[in-house]
Design a protein around this motif. Structure first.
Motif, PDB file in Angstrom:
ATOM      1  N   GLU A   1       2.504   1.656  -3.417  1.00 33.26           N
ATOM      2  CA  GLU A   1       1.512   2.147  -4.375  1.00 33.26           C
ATOM      3  C   GLU A   1       1.371   3.662  -4.261  1.00 33.26           C
ATOM      4  O   GLU A   1       1.382   4.371  -5.263  1.00 33.26           O
ATOM      5  CB  GLU A   1       0.138   1.520  -4.113  1.00 33.26           C
ATOM      6  CG  GLU A   1       0.002   0.088  -4.544  1.00 33.26           C
ATOM      7  CD  GLU A   1      -1.375  -0.442  -4.206  1.00 33.26           C
ATOM      8  OE1 GLU A   1      -2.349  -0.010  -4.875  1.00 33.26           O
ATOM      9  OE2 GLU A   1      -1.485  -1.268  -3.291  1.00 33.26           O
TER      10      GLU A   1
ATOM     11  N   ARG B   1      -0.789  -2.533  -7.546  1.00 29.03           N
ATOM     12  CA  ARG B   1      -0.564  -3.540  -6.509  1.00 29.03           C
ATOM     13  C   ARG B   1       0.350  -4.662  -7.006  1.00 29.03           C
ATOM     14  O   ARG B   1       1.257  -5.096  -6.315  1.00 29.03           O
ATOM     15  CB  ARG B   1      -1.908  -4.112  -6.044  1.00 29.03           C
ATOM     16  CG  ARG B   1      -1.847  -5.265  -5.051  1.00 29.03           C
ATOM     17  CD  ARG B   1      -1.202  -4.911  -3.710  1.00 29.03           C
ATOM     18  NE  ARG B   1      -1.857  -3.842  -3.037  1.00 29.03           N
ATOM     19  CZ  ARG B   1      -2.751  -3.966  -2.076  1.00 29.03           C
ATOM     20  NH1 ARG B   1      -3.112  -5.150  -1.666  1.00 29.03           N
ATOM     21  NH2 ARG B   1      -3.275  -2.911  -1.513  1.00 29.03           N
TER      22      ARG B   1
ATOM     23  N   ARG C   1     -11.396  -3.348   0.362  1.00 29.39           N
ATOM     24  CA  ARG C   1     -11.403  -2.124  -0.446  1.00 29.39           C
ATOM     25  C   ARG C   1     -10.999  -0.913   0.386  1.00 29.39           C
ATOM     26  O   ARG C   1     -10.169  -0.117  -0.029  1.00 29.39           O
ATOM     27  CB  ARG C   1     -12.795  -1.888  -1.037  1.00 29.39           C
ATOM     28  CG  ARG C   1     -13.004  -2.438  -2.416  1.00 29.39           C
ATOM     29  CD  ARG C   1     -14.267  -1.901  -3.062  1.00 29.39           C
ATOM     30  NE  ARG C   1     -15.432  -1.913  -2.197  1.00 29.39           N
ATOM     31  CZ  ARG C   1     -16.247  -2.957  -2.031  1.00 29.39           C
ATOM     32  NH1 ARG C   1     -16.028  -4.071  -2.666  1.00 29.39           N
ATOM     33  NH2 ARG C   1     -17.290  -2.865  -1.233  1.00 29.39           N
ATOM     34  N   GLN C   2     -11.594  -0.789   1.562  1.00 32.03           N
ATOM     35  CA  GLN C   2     -11.351   0.376   2.417  1.00 32.03           C
ATOM     36  C   GLN C   2      -9.882   0.510   2.798  1.00 32.03           C
ATOM     37  O   GLN C   2      -9.337   1.605   2.826  1.00 32.03           O
ATOM     38  CB  GLN C   2     -12.204   0.277   3.682  1.00 32.03           C
ATOM     39  CG  GLN C   2     -12.011   1.431   4.637  1.00 32.03           C
ATOM     40  CD  GLN C   2     -12.826   1.266   5.911  1.00 32.03           C
ATOM     41  OE1 GLN C   2     -13.616   0.348   6.048  1.00 32.03           O
ATOM     42  NE2 GLN C   2     -12.620   2.157   6.843  1.00 32.03           N
ATOM     43  N   HIS C   3      -9.234  -0.621   3.098  1.00 34.75           N
ATOM     44  CA  HIS C   3      -7.853  -0.588   3.588  1.00 34.75           C
ATOM     45  C   HIS C   3      -6.824  -0.998   2.535  1.00 34.75           C
ATOM     46  O   HIS C   3      -5.630  -1.022   2.840  1.00 34.75           O
ATOM     47  CB  HIS C   3      -7.734  -1.491   4.821  1.00 34.75           C
ATOM     48  CG  HIS C   3      -8.561  -1.027   5.965  1.00 34.75           C
ATOM     49  ND1 HIS C   3      -8.200   0.021   6.769  1.00 34.75           N
ATOM     50  CD2 HIS C   3      -9.759  -1.445   6.434  1.00 34.75           C
ATOM     51  CE1 HIS C   3      -9.121   0.228   7.687  1.00 34.75           C
ATOM     52  NE2 HIS C   3     -10.089  -0.652   7.491  1.00 34.75           N
ATOM     53  N   SER C   4      -7.282  -1.328   1.337  1.00 32.01           N
ATOM     54  CA  SER C   4      -6.395  -1.772   0.256  1.00 32.01           C
ATOM     55  C   SER C   4      -5.483  -2.904   0.714  1.00 32.01           C
ATOM     56  O   SER C   4      -4.259  -2.839   0.594  1.00 32.01           O
ATOM     57  CB  SER C   4      -5.539  -0.604  -0.255  1.00 32.01           C
ATOM     58  OG  SER C   4      -6.353   0.404  -0.767  1.00 32.01           O
TER      59      SER C   4
ATOM     60  N   VAL D   1       0.840  -1.201   0.000  1.00 32.40           N
ATOM     61  CA  VAL D   1       0.000   0.000   0.000  1.00 32.40           C
ATOM     62  C   VAL D   1       0.876   1.252   0.000  1.00 32.40           C
ATOM     63  O   VAL D   1       0.619   2.209  -0.740  1.00 32.40           O
ATOM     64  CB  VAL D   1      -0.963  -0.003   1.209  1.00 32.40           C
ATOM     65  CG1 VAL D   1      -1.700   1.307   1.339  1.00 32.40           C
ATOM     66  CG2 VAL D   1      -1.942  -1.159   1.088  1.00 32.40           C
TER      67      VAL D   1
END
Length: 159
Positions: A40, A47, A118-121, A37
């Motif tokens: 990125e 990713r 999704r929220q925290h990748s 993360v």
């Protein structure tokens, strides 16, 4: 600065930047290298490219990866220096805080695995570790094939 149009793949360029940080002592044995993360965000890469960076560094023998914890400088015998709580612990603490603030109510579901991913990748395994930690600490309970729910208030841990 990454050369996105040149002959050297981006993942190799990022791996080289991290290798130099290791060589110059900015990252020492046991230190966590930037997470997928973080890579990125810092380098504007995908990713899969971030994953290839970690693989390249492992193949060079500079780092080792522990699933659910991260990638660390050196071999797996080097003691790990945790600069911050592990990602799954951060996610669990965030959910526990939402329960304390009553944003998530007893006997009501917490966000789904997909929503948390999704929220925290993060990967599904990371979310599952976070939920397992919440379950272990009695913040939540899971009903097979139904989901994970906030525990009744009387079951919450006493901080």
């Amino acid at each position: 600065m990454l050369d996105r149009e040149g002959p050297i793949p981006v993942y190799k360029q990022v791996a080289e930047i991290i290798r130099r940080r290791i060589d110059h002592g900015e990252l020492k044995a046991g230190d966590a290298v930037p997470s997928e993360v973080e890579l990125e965000a810092e380098y504007g890469i995908a990713r899969m490219t971030a994953r290839r960076v970690a693989r390249e560094l492992r193949e060079l023998g500079l780092v080792h990866t522990i699933q659910g914890e991260g990638t660390f400088v050196g071999d797996d015998t080097a003691p790990r220096n945790h600069r911050r709580p592990l990602l799954y612990q951060q996610i669990a603490e965030e959910i526990a805080e939402r329960i304390r603030r009553e944003e998530l109510s007893p006997n009501r579901p917490i966000p789904s695995e997909k929503a948390l991913m999704r929220q925290h990748s993060v990967a599904k395994a990371t979310v599952r570790q976070a939920v397992a930690l919440l379950r272990e600490r009695k913040w939540v309970f899971t009903v097979p094939y139904r989901g994970t729910y906030v525990s009744p208030r009387e079951d919450w841990p006493q901080d």
